[in-house]
Design an enzyme around this catalytic site. Structure first.
Site, mmCIF file in Angstrom:
data_model
loop_
_atom_site.group_PDB
_atom_site.id
_atom_site.type_symbol
_atom_site.label_atom_id
_atom_site.label_comp_id
_atom_site.label_asym_id
_atom_site.label_seq_id
_atom_site.Cartn_x
_atom_site.Cartn_y
_atom_site.Cartn_z
ATOM 1 C CD GLU A 1 35.106 33.078 41.013
ATOM 2 O OE1 GLU A 1 35.007 33.930 41.906
ATOM 3 O OE2 GLU A 1 35.425 31.904 41.217
ATOM 4 C CD1 TRP B 1 33.787 26.198 39.567
ATOM 5 C CD2 TRP B 1 31.593 26.541 39.745
ATOM 6 N NE1 TRP B 1 33.582 27.557 39.515
ATOM 7 C CE2 TRP B 1 32.235 27.804 39.624
ATOM 8 C CE3 TRP B 1 30.207 26.520 39.875
ATOM 9 C CZ2 TRP B 1 31.537 29.005 39.623
ATOM 10 C CZ3 TRP B 1 29.517 27.716 39.889
ATOM 11 C CH2 TRP B 1 30.178 28.950 39.756
ATOM 12 C CD GLU C 1 37.814 29.909 48.962
ATOM 13 O OE1 GLU C 1 38.590 30.875 48.814
ATOM 14 O OE2 GLU C 1 36.983 29.569 48.105
ATOM 15 C CG ASN D 1 33.098 38.498 44.157
ATOM 16 O OD1 ASN D 1 33.583 38.527 43.017
ATOM 17 N ND2 ASN D 1 33.116 37.400 44.896
ATOM 18 N NE ARG E 1 39.388 27.404 37.881
ATOM 19 C CZ ARG E 1 38.673 27.462 38.998
ATOM 20 N NH1 ARG E 1 37.620 26.680 39.129
ATOM 21 N NH2 ARG E 1 38.991 28.276 39.971
ATOM 22 N NE ARG F 1 41.579 39.199 43.346
ATOM 23 C CZ ARG F 1 40.781 38.135 43.391
ATOM 24 N NH1 ARG F 1 39.735 38.042 42.581
ATOM 25 N NH2 ARG F 1 41.021 37.155 44.221
ATOM 26 C CG ASP G 1 40.319 29.545 44.044
ATOM 27 O OD1 ASP G 1 40.894 30.461 44.644
ATOM 28 O OD2 ASP G 1 39.086 29.380 44.064
HETATM 29 O O1 GCW Z 1 38.501 31.250 45.771
HETATM 30 C C1 GCW Z 1 37.450 31.771 45.032
HETATM 31 C C2 GCW Z 1 36.422 31.954 46.063
HETATM 32 C C3 GCW Z 1 35.519 33.128 45.830
HETATM 33 C C4 GCW Z 1 36.395 34.335 45.579
HETATM 34 C C5 GCW Z 1 37.214 34.081 44.331
HETATM 35 C C6 GCW Z 1 38.171 35.209 44.021
HETATM 36 C C7 GCW Z 1 36.052 36.604 46.227
HETATM 37 O O2 GCW Z 1 35.694 30.758 46.200
HETATM 38 O O3 GCW Z 1 34.723 33.277 46.974
HETATM 39 O O4 GCW Z 1 35.648 35.521 45.443
HETATM 40 O O5 GCW Z 1 37.988 32.934 44.504
HETATM 41 O O6 GCW Z 1 39.301 35.131 44.461
HETATM 42 O O7 GCW Z 1 37.790 36.148 43.349
#
Ligand code: GCW
Length: 693
Positions: free
Chosen positions: A306, A557, A408, A213, A351, A339, A380
């Site tokens: 995102e 979410w 995470e 980000n 999703r 990505r 994720d």
């Molecule tokens: O896992 C999610 C996370 C975000 C992260 C995103 C990503 C860097 O909650 O914090 O952003 O994926 O991988 O882009």
């Protein structure tokens, strides 16, 4: 015997305390009387420092370094460039297929005298060989018959830092960023060098310094000078610099609006990749980057994901965006890592299907210096997912694997969870992309698709806390990531044992007990968080505790979107009767995942909505099995506490206390996960929570 001081963990696995076993110590002192290290490149200087410090520490006496000499029982560290001067004949052919990073470590005779040699084609190979050599002593391996050949299976072995330029770290649990932006470039924190040593010691050869980000300011002249200063520190350690870039960087900040990340650092009103002015802006910027960092590696891009800007805003594809940057980087040898982490449940019924749907049609359209970088699973970084099907579906595009070292979704830096068994499960997953035996690893390392370039990335778990990773045991995940990136065929257990020996010592009881704790810790975490294929039922923002009831906010979410608990049963139906995500995998996987009886139970609720009274392979109903998994997970934490307590006499007191306190917290939080989830699901199953005896 434990050291008599409080170990703060800051030395990681590079401790070099004197070998505790007398017989071993004698052996090493006999084998290594001096170090013979010719050459003077910055990397050779690093090697000399590390070996002098390491060998002297481990042997408990000062070992001298020479550039030339004829003494017996020396350790020689040399490339072919020095073979002639050292009168080393017959060695060059050993290096034939080792490339620039591979090495040989060998017990041999040199001019009739006994010697140990570390040889490689390039200084970088010597560097990796030297760290390997130190590891041999740290883990008490005999040296007299040593004969090791090693080279990396994957070319780019990167850490991805999600570090922001304000010093915070997205999903970081070990303090603030290591990068002291305010003090750079003039002041160089000694930790930068230690970071580079640690990375080099496990074979990491590149780092993406900042968050995907990405703040566009990373590309301003001011920040590029800071980045260049770090690149200068990392270079002798074989570590190349990469940056995450914001796709809107060329846009003027004048276009910035509240809540809109469009404002960049340029003077344009667009970042349309097909616009010549945009291309020109990137051309000039890349030129500036390479002037400061001649061996710069390339850009990592999170685009149209995102809320991050991307080519889709201009009606262009991911390929259009990636190719524009790739073309600009190509003359310098730079790459683009684009990505594939995209999703939008507002328009998708499921999703997890999005990345595949968006990217597969683009296979073959990317320039040759573009990687598509995908996370291991389609969702994720959940405690457990099946493999992202994209890996098998883009044969013409080098696929870079993104793993997450920072925990995470696996208890942050509070829970002891050793991740190597999880990474091995992914790496060994048979994608069937080229028929049976098409493991994910064979795609990533290029053997299946014959990629020209290969790469793997791990989202770092480092921060500025004294022990680098928050939890002492989280260091093992950084270590294991590097070791697996170098050679994914190593076992998670062997890597754990190496790490234990290097950090906690070679006491047999410590090694076997800690190894046992680590090896089951991931499965335990899966069990107390998301057993049987459950996923994404955590608290939505913090991603730490359980949140199965969460049903507000965006559709994609919500926990309820993923677990779909109702009075009939539990799980997301991705079978052919449901979202049909199973169809994204090559045969025979769709059929296997489709059948309730054939779907591996670890993925059951990922692919199926299963009735509460459905019988699983254990003979238990889904509900009873769910209860017993949640209890098995929490019980395992209790067992780890007992195992750890049994080692009090053998572990440094500071490390002992630190881990004991975290295990205590883990126990409490694991029970909260279990009870919150079971009590919530019970509202639907209507059955008693079955405690195992
Ligand atoms: O896992 C999610 C996370 C975000 C992260 C995103 C990503 C860097 O909650 O914090 O952003 O994926 O991988 O882009």
């Amino acid at each position: 015997m434990r050291a008599a001081y409080a170990d703060d963990g800051s030395r990681l696995w590079l401790k070099y305390d004197t070998v505790s076993d007398e017989a071993q110590l004698k052996h090493y002192r006999h084998m290594i009387r001096a170090l013979l290290i010719p050459g003077n490149s910055p990397t050779v200087q690093v090697i000399r420092d590390e070996l002098r410090r390491g060998v002297s520490g481990l042997l408990g006496k000062e070992i001298s370094v020479q550039a030339a000499g004829r003494a017996a029982n020396v350790l020689v560290v040399a490339t072919p460039h020095h073979f002639r001067a050292l009168k080393m004949t017959g060695y060059a052919s050993l290096l034939d297929s080792l490339g620039s990073e591979g090495y040989v470590i060998k017990a041999t005779k040199k001019n009739g005298a006994r010697a140990l040699v570390i040889i490689a084609n390039d200084d970088r190979g010597l560097l990796y060989g030297s760290f390997h050599f130190l590891r041999l002593i740290q883990t008490h391996r005999a040296l007299d018959r040593i004969d090791i050949i090693s080279k990396p299976r994957v070319q780019l072995r990167l850490l991805n830092h999600w570090d922001n330029i304000d010093g915070s770290i997205e999903r970081g649990y070990a303090g603030k960023s290591l990068w002291q932006w305010a003090d750079l470039p003039s002041s160089i924190d000694p930790r930068y060098r230690d970071y580079a040593r640690a990375c080099a010691s496990i074979g990491i050869n590149g780092t993406v310094l900042n968050n995907v980000n990405a703040n566009p300011r990373i590309l301003t002249p001011e920040y590029l000078r800071k980045v260049a200063a770090l690149a200068d520190v990392f270079r002798p350690f074989g570590i190349r610099m990469f940056l995450s870039v914001n796709f809107s960087s060329p846009i003027s900040a004048r276009f910035e609006q509240e809540g809109n990340r469009k404002g960049g650092i340029g003077d344009l009103s667009t970042s349309d990749p097909l616009n010549p002015a945009v291309r020109k802006w990137w051309t000039m910027k890349v030129k500036e980057v390479y002037r400061l960092i001649p061996d710069f590696g390339g850009f990592l891009v999170k685009a149209s994901s995102e809320g991050m800007p991307g080519p889709q805003e201009y009606g262009r594809t991911h390929a259009d965006g990636a190719n524009m940057l790739a073309e600009v980087l190509e003359p310098y040898g730079g790459v683009v890592m684009w990505r594939s982490f995209v999703y939008d449940a507002a328009s998708d019924a499921d999703r997890v299907k999005r990345a595949y749907n968006e990217f597969v049609p683009l296979d073959g359209q990317f320039r040759s210096n573009v990687f598509v970088q995908a996370k291991n699973g389609p969702l994720d970084f959940q405690p457990r997912e099946p493999v992202q099907p994209l890996f098998g579906a883009m044969p013409r595009t080098p696929m870079m694997l993104e793993l997450q070292i920072t925990q995470e979704y696996l208890g942050h830096s509070t829970h002891l969870v050793y991740l190597a068994p999880m990474w091995k499960e992914y790496l060994q997953f048979d994608t069937f992309a080229g028929g049976p035996g098409s493991s994910l690893a064979s795609i990533v390392d290029g053997t299946l698709r014959k990629y020209r370039m290969t790469g793997i990335a791990g989202v770092a778990n480092t921060g500025d806390q004294q022990n680098w990773c928050g939890h002492f045991f989280a260091q093992a995940n950084w270590f294991a990531y590097g070791r697996l990136a170098w050679d994914h065929t190593q076992s998670a257990g062997d890597i754990a044992k190496e790490w234990i020996r290097m950090t906690l010592g070679n006491d047999a009881g410590v090694v076997s007990t800690v190894h046992a704790m680590m090896m089951g810790s991931w499965e335990a975490c899966v069990n107390y968080m998301t057993p049987l294929g459950l996923h994404h039922i955590m608290q939505v923002d913090f991603h730490y505790g359980p949140g199965p009831r969460h049903d507000t906010g965006r559709e994609d979410w919500r926990s309820t979107y993923y677990h779909r608990a109702d009075s009939n049963g539990l799980g997301f139906d991705r079978s052919s009767a449901g979202s049909n995500a199973v169809s994204q995998y090559p045969a025979p996987l769709p059929e296997q995942f489709d059948g309730l009886a054939t779907c591996p139970e670890k993925y059951l609720l990922w692919f199926h909505h299963v009735q509460w009274d459905h019988r699983l392979r254990s003979g238990k109903t889904l509900w009873d099995e769910l209860c017993s998994r949640y209890y098995a997970g929490t019980d395992y934490v209790g067992q780890m506490q007992r195992q750890w307590r049994s080692l009090e006499h053998a572990i440094d007191p500071a490390i002992f206390a630190h881990v004991r306190a975290r295990l205590e917290a883990q126990k409490t939080h694991a029970a909260i996960w279990r009870d919150t989830c079971l009590q919530y699901f019970q509202e639907f199953s209507g059955q008693p929570i079955a405690h195992p005896d």
